[in-house]
Design a protein around this motif. Sequence first.
Motif, PDB file in Angstrom:
ATOM      1  N   LEU B  26       0.816  -1.218   0.000  1.00  0.00           N
ATOM      2  CA  LEU B  26       0.000   0.000   0.000  1.00  0.00           C
ATOM      3  C   LEU B  26       0.852   1.271   0.000  1.00  0.00           C
ATOM      4  CD1 LEU B  26      -2.816  -1.077   2.498  1.00  0.00           C
ATOM      5  CD2 LEU B  26      -3.118  -0.539   0.074  1.00  0.00           C
ATOM      6  N   THR B  27       2.166   1.129   0.240  1.00  0.00           N
ATOM      7  CA  THR B  27       3.072   2.275   0.188  1.00  0.00           C
ATOM      8  C   THR B  27       2.907   3.035  -1.130  1.00  0.00           C
ATOM      9  OG1 THR B  27       4.673   0.994   1.459  1.00  0.00           O
ATOM     10  CG2 THR B  27       5.483   3.008   0.437  1.00  0.00           C
ATOM     11  N   ALA B  28       2.729   2.300  -2.214  1.00  0.00           N
ATOM     12  CA  ALA B  28       2.631   2.927  -3.529  1.00  0.00           C
ATOM     13  C   ALA B  28       1.393   3.809  -3.640  1.00  0.00           C
ATOM     14  CB  ALA B  28       2.614   1.857  -4.621  1.00  0.00           C
ATOM     15  N   LYS B  29       0.387   3.501  -2.831  1.00  0.00           N
ATOM     16  CA  LYS B  29      -0.862   4.259  -2.919  1.00  0.00           C
ATOM     17  C   LYS B  29      -0.971   5.346  -1.840  1.00  0.00           C
ATOM     18  CE  LYS B  29      -5.591   3.146  -4.056  1.00  0.00           C
ATOM     19  NZ  LYS B  29      -6.710   2.232  -3.877  1.00  0.00           N
ATOM     20  N   PHE B  30      -0.539   5.025  -0.627  1.00  0.00           N
ATOM     21  CA  PHE B  30      -0.722   5.964   0.490  1.00  0.00           C
ATOM     22  C   PHE B  30       0.591   6.367   1.164  1.00  0.00           C
ATOM     23  CE2 PHE B  30      -4.643   3.456   0.143  1.00  0.00           C
ATOM     24  CZ  PHE B  30      -5.572   4.469  -0.013  1.00  0.00           C
ATOM     25  N   PHE B 509      14.207   7.698  -2.790  1.00  0.00           N
ATOM     26  CA  PHE B 509      14.451   7.090  -1.477  1.00  0.00           C
ATOM     27  C   PHE B 509      13.425   5.994  -1.193  1.00  0.00           C
ATOM     28  CE2 PHE B 509      17.235  10.649  -0.051  1.00  0.00           C
ATOM     29  CZ  PHE B 509      18.192   9.906   0.625  1.00  0.00           C
ATOM     30  N   ILE B 510      12.165   6.272  -1.540  1.00  0.00           N
ATOM     31  CA  ILE B 510      11.125   5.268  -1.302  1.00  0.00           C
ATOM     32  C   ILE B 510      11.362   4.054  -2.208  1.00  0.00           C
ATOM     33  CG2 ILE B 510       8.638   4.798  -1.539  1.00  0.00           C
ATOM     34  CD1 ILE B 510       8.179   7.731  -0.634  1.00  0.00           C
ATOM     35  N   LYS B 511      11.773   4.337  -3.435  1.00  0.00           N
ATOM     36  CA  LYS B 511      12.054   3.263  -4.393  1.00  0.00           C
ATOM     37  C   LYS B 511      13.174   2.344  -3.889  1.00  0.00           C
ATOM     38  CE  LYS B 511      13.534   2.925  -9.233  1.00  0.00           C
ATOM     39  NZ  LYS B 511      13.812   3.729 -10.425  1.00  0.00           N
ATOM     40  N   SER B 512      14.310   2.944  -3.505  1.00  0.00           N
ATOM     41  CA  SER B 512      15.441   2.118  -3.078  1.00  0.00           C
ATOM     42  C   SER B 512      15.290   1.644  -1.641  1.00  0.00           C
ATOM     43  CB  SER B 512      16.760   2.882  -3.249  1.00  0.00           C
ATOM     44  OG  SER B 512      16.808   4.008  -2.407  1.00  0.00           O
ATOM     45  N   HIS B 520       7.931   6.356  -8.772  1.00  0.00           N
ATOM     46  CA  HIS B 520       8.550   7.583  -9.296  1.00  0.00           C
ATOM     47  C   HIS B 520       7.803   8.816  -8.795  1.00  0.00           C
ATOM     48  CE1 HIS B 520       5.309   7.981 -12.237  1.00  0.00           C
ATOM     49  NE2 HIS B 520       5.458   6.703 -12.493  1.00  0.00           N
ATOM     50  N   GLU B 521       8.319   9.963  -9.175  1.00  0.00           N
ATOM     51  CA  GLU B 521       7.798  11.241  -8.704  1.00  0.00           C
ATOM     52  C   GLU B 521       6.288  11.391  -8.937  1.00  0.00           C
ATOM     53  OE1 GLU B 521      10.012  14.476 -10.352  1.00  0.00           O
ATOM     54  OE2 GLU B 521       8.550  15.958  -9.686  1.00  0.00           O
ATOM     55  N   GLY B 522       5.843  10.955 -10.114  1.00  0.00           N
ATOM     56  CA  GLY B 522       4.423  11.078 -10.431  1.00  0.00           C
ATOM     57  C   GLY B 522       3.551  10.306  -9.453  1.00  0.00           C
ATOM     58  N   ILE B 523       3.993   9.108  -9.079  1.00  0.00           N
ATOM     59  CA  ILE B 523       3.235   8.282  -8.133  1.00  0.00           C
ATOM     60  C   ILE B 523       3.200   8.967  -6.765  1.00  0.00           C
ATOM     61  CG2 ILE B 523       3.219   6.071  -6.900  1.00  0.00           C
ATOM     62  CD1 ILE B 523       4.446   4.768  -9.352  1.00  0.00           C
ATOM     63  N   LEU B 524       4.352   9.573  -6.401  1.00  0.00           N
ATOM     64  CA  LEU B 524       4.462  10.255  -5.109  1.00  0.00           C
ATOM     65  C   LEU B 524       3.457  11.402  -5.011  1.00  0.00           C
ATOM     66  CD1 LEU B 524       6.537  10.554  -2.523  1.00  0.00           C
ATOM     67  CD2 LEU B 524       7.237  12.593  -3.780  1.00  0.00           C
ATOM     68  N   MET B 526       0.841  11.989  -6.908  1.00  0.00           N
ATOM     69  CA  MET B 526      -0.521  11.454  -7.009  1.00  0.00           C
ATOM     70  C   MET B 526      -0.981  10.928  -5.650  1.00  0.00           C
ATOM     71  SD  MET B 526      -3.133  10.450  -9.036  1.00  0.00           S
ATOM     72  CE  MET B 526      -3.044   9.655 -10.631  1.00  0.00           C
ATOM     73  N   ALA B 527      -0.076  10.274  -4.921  1.00  0.00           N
ATOM     74  CA  ALA B 527      -0.420   9.776  -3.582  1.00  0.00           C
ATOM     75  C   ALA B 527      -0.734  10.948  -2.658  1.00  0.00           C
ATOM     76  CB  ALA B 527       0.719   8.931  -3.014  1.00  0.00           C
ATOM     77  N   GLY B 528       0.049  12.033  -2.786  1.00  0.00           N
ATOM     78  CA  GLY B 528      -0.219  13.227  -1.978  1.00  0.00           C
ATOM     79  C   GLY B 528      -1.614  13.765  -2.246  1.00  0.00           C
ATOM     80  N   GLU B 529      -1.988  13.817  -3.511  1.00  0.00           N
ATOM     81  CA  GLU B 529      -3.327  14.297  -3.870  1.00  0.00           C
ATOM     82  C   GLU B 529      -4.407  13.346  -3.360  1.00  0.00           C
ATOM     83  OE1 GLU B 529      -3.980  14.851  -8.067  1.00  0.00           O
ATOM     84  OE2 GLU B 529      -5.899  15.859  -7.739  1.00  0.00           O
ATOM     85  N   ARG B 530      -4.106  12.047  -3.436  1.00  0.00           N
ATOM     86  CA  ARG B 530      -5.061  11.044  -2.941  1.00  0.00           C
ATOM     87  C   ARG B 530      -5.310  11.243  -1.448  1.00  0.00           C
ATOM     88  NH1 ARG B 530      -2.434   6.791  -4.623  1.00  0.00           N
ATOM     89  NH2 ARG B 530      -3.595   6.677  -6.583  1.00  0.00           N
TER      90      ARG B 530
END
Lengths: 161, 601
Positions: B26-30, B509-512, B520-524, B526-530
Motif C-alpha cells: 500500500l506504500t505505492a498508494k498511500f 528514497f522510497i524506491k530504493s 517515481h515522482e508522479g506516483i508520489l 498522485m499519492a499526496g493528492e489522494r
Amino acid sequence: MAKMLAIDPKKCTSCRLCEQACSFITKGEFNPARSRIQVAIFPEEGIWIPMSCTQCDDPMCTMVCPSGALKPKDPETGLVALDENICVGCKMCTMACPFGAVVYDAQKGVADKCDLCNGDPECVKFCVYGALEFKEEDIGVKAKRRALAEILKDSYKEVRV
Amino acid sequence: MSWTGKILRVNLTEAKTKAEDWDTALTAKFIGGRGMATKFLYDEIDPKVDSLSPDNKLIFATGPLTGTAAPSSGRYMVVTKSPLTGTIACSNSGGYFPAEMKFAGYDFLIFEGKAPKPVYLWIYNGEAEIRDASDLWGKGAVETDNILKQRTDPDAKISCVGQAGERLVKIACVINDKYRAAGRSGVGAVMGSKNLKAVAVRGTKGIKVADRETFRQACFEVMKRINESPFLAGGMRNLGTAGILNVINESGVFPANNSQVIGFPGGHKISGEALAETYLIKNRACFGCAISCGRMSGGLKDPKYPAIMEGPEYETMWSYGAECGVDDIAAIIKANYLCSDLGMDTISAGVTIACAMELFEKGIISEKEVGRRISFGDTEAIVELTEKMGLREGFGDVLAEGAYRMAERYGHPELAMTVKKQEVAAYEPRGAQGMGLNYATSNRGACHCRGYTIGSEVFGMPQPMDRTSPEGKGFLAKMVQDLTAAVDSAGLCLFVVFGGYEPKDIADFIKSGVGIPDFHEGILIMAGERIWNMERLFNLKAGFTSADDTLPPRHLKEAASQGPSKGLVNQLDKMLPEYYGVRGWDREGRPSEDKLRELEL
C-alpha cells in the motif's frame, strides 16, 4: 603520522546520523543499538557527546584479550584492530575498556569495536556538522582531547553510582 | 523493506494488545504515515463520531523513511478526529521517539476505546504491555519522561500528554522527548480522553532497505545539498526557525495584536538573531536531521524554570510575541516552557490569549471574568494565563476551549482568528493571499504546515509569485498541499523541500528503501493528492461544507492599515473557485466522480 577520529562535542547537534551511518555500513541495517559510535545525550544540560573507541596507545582491551583477537595499536594506521575470526566472545575486553567502546554483539557472538572503516570512517562522512573529523594526531588534537576528557570527567561522575 | 510490516492495535477498554501485519504494498498508494493513518481512520471510524468519545481512534504513524539515514527523516504523525475542529487531524513531530518506535518493532500504533483508569503503554522489541499510570496523572511532560525512563529503560523514548491533555484542553498536544510536540488540533485531548498518559518505546531491531548502496549515495547527495543551501544551512541551522521572522515582518506578512495590525515594531527583539544574542544555549537536531533548526534556550533568572529547554520556534515568537503585543523573549520562553510541560499547542494558546486581550480591550470581558486586567504587551499575563489554561483553572477553563469557542461565548466569534475553529499561524492572509486560501481549505483548520505557500510568496521557492495577488494561487495551494501530504507521509520533515530534497529524491528514497521498482515522482505526487482528497472526504462526511472554507471576517473585510500590505484584504472569493477547479471538485467543494476514479478512491 596516524590519523584519529577527532570528536568535537561543541559542534554536535545530537542528530545521531553517525549511529545510523555506522550501523548501516558495519551491520547492513539502520540500528543505533548496534552502532560502534553512540551519542551520550543529557537533554536537560544541553550536552551531547559522541562516544567511540579512542584507539588507545596502550589499549586495555588488548591487554586482557586471552585469544589474541585484539591487537596492539598499529602505529601506521592508528588502529587497535579486532580479528573477529579469532575472538572467542569472552567479553573480557568489554569489561576492561573504560570508555565502554568495545561491546559484545550478541547477533554475531563476538566483540565489536570501531575499526575506523579501514581509514575512511563512515560516521565522519555523515557528520554534516563537522563534529567528527578524521585527521592526523597533532598537538592541537591532543589539547582538544584533553578538553574532551574534562567534559567526560563530569559525565563519569554522573554515572558512577 | 524499510518498514517493520507491523501494526500494534491497542484496545484500551479491554487492556489488550495485538500485533498485526499490514500490506506494505500500500506504500505505492498511500506512502505511509499521514496517508496510511488517514486510510485506517477513514475505514475504521464514523467521521461523525464524538472526538473525545471511546469510539474515536488515535493513531501513531511513522513513514517509510522514518528511522533510516535519509536526512531529516525522524518524524511521526498523530492522526485522529480533532476535538478542536471536528475535522480529521494529523499532527507531526520529530525528536527521537518516532525512529525508536520503529526500532521497537512497529510502523503504526492504533489506540482504540478508553482505559478504565490512567495507563501507559510500554513496548520493548515488539513486546507490548499496558501498565498502570495512576501516579503519573497530573504530572507534566518533563517529569513523566524522566519517571518512565526509570521504570522502563534508560534508553526508552517517551511520548505523553501533560496536564492539558488529561483535562481535555481542546488545544492540547502530544509531547515526545520532553520538548517536541505533535502540536496542533488538540490531538493530546484525544489521548487524555482515552486515559492514555504515555507511550514508552525501546528497540534494538534494525531497519533494512532494499538497495543499500543506492540509498547510501542518495543520503550523501541530499546532505551535500542541505549543507550548501542558504535557507537550510544558512538560515535554519544558524538561527533556527525564528531566523525568518525579520524577513516576514518586513514583508508585510507578520500580523500583530490579534491580527488587528500587520507589522510588529518589536519584531527584531523576538527574532532568531535576538534569541542567539540572549538565551540561546545550543543548537539541536531531531533524529537523523542534517538541518538542526532546534534551539536549546535557558538562563532565565527564575527558579521556577529549568536551566535549559527547547524552543522557542518562529511560530511561538509570533503567537506569544507579536500577536499578544509582547516583545520580551524571556516571557515568551516561559510561556513556551509551560506549553511544553503542560502539553499545549503554542500557536493556538498564544492566539487564544491574544483574542482574550482584544475582548478585554474592547470591554467585552472584564476583570470579573478574567480575574485580572489584561492588555496587549502584558508579559505577565501571557505566562499566568498559559498556566491557568493548561490546568483549566479559573478563566483558564474558558481559554482551554480555544479562541473561537471563547469569543463565541461572549458573542463575538468574529474576533477569533480561526478557521474551522483552529487558530491561524504566523502568516497574514492579507499580505500573503495564497496562505489565506491554504488556511481556508486546510483539512485540519487554519494551518501553515498543510501548504506553505510562503515558499513562493515570500522566499521565491520553488518559483516566486506575487504575494499580494490572488492570481494562480489555487494552483499554488494545491501543489504545495499535495506535496506536503507526500512529504509528511514519507516520514520527512517539511523543511527538506526548501533546498534539500526535490520530489524526485523523495520518490527515489522510497524506491530504493522500500523496494518498489517502478516508484517515481508522479506516483508520489498522485499519492499526496489522494491523501488530501481522502482527508477532504472524511471532513465532508463529518458534516463540513464549502461554507466552512473561509477566513475570519477581519482578513476578508478589514483592509490592512499600514506597511507593505496597506489597503489589502484577502480575496478568497477570487481564489476559491480556481482552487476547487484545479482540484477537480464541484462548486460545493466535493471531489467529482471523475477525480475519485482517477485517484482510485
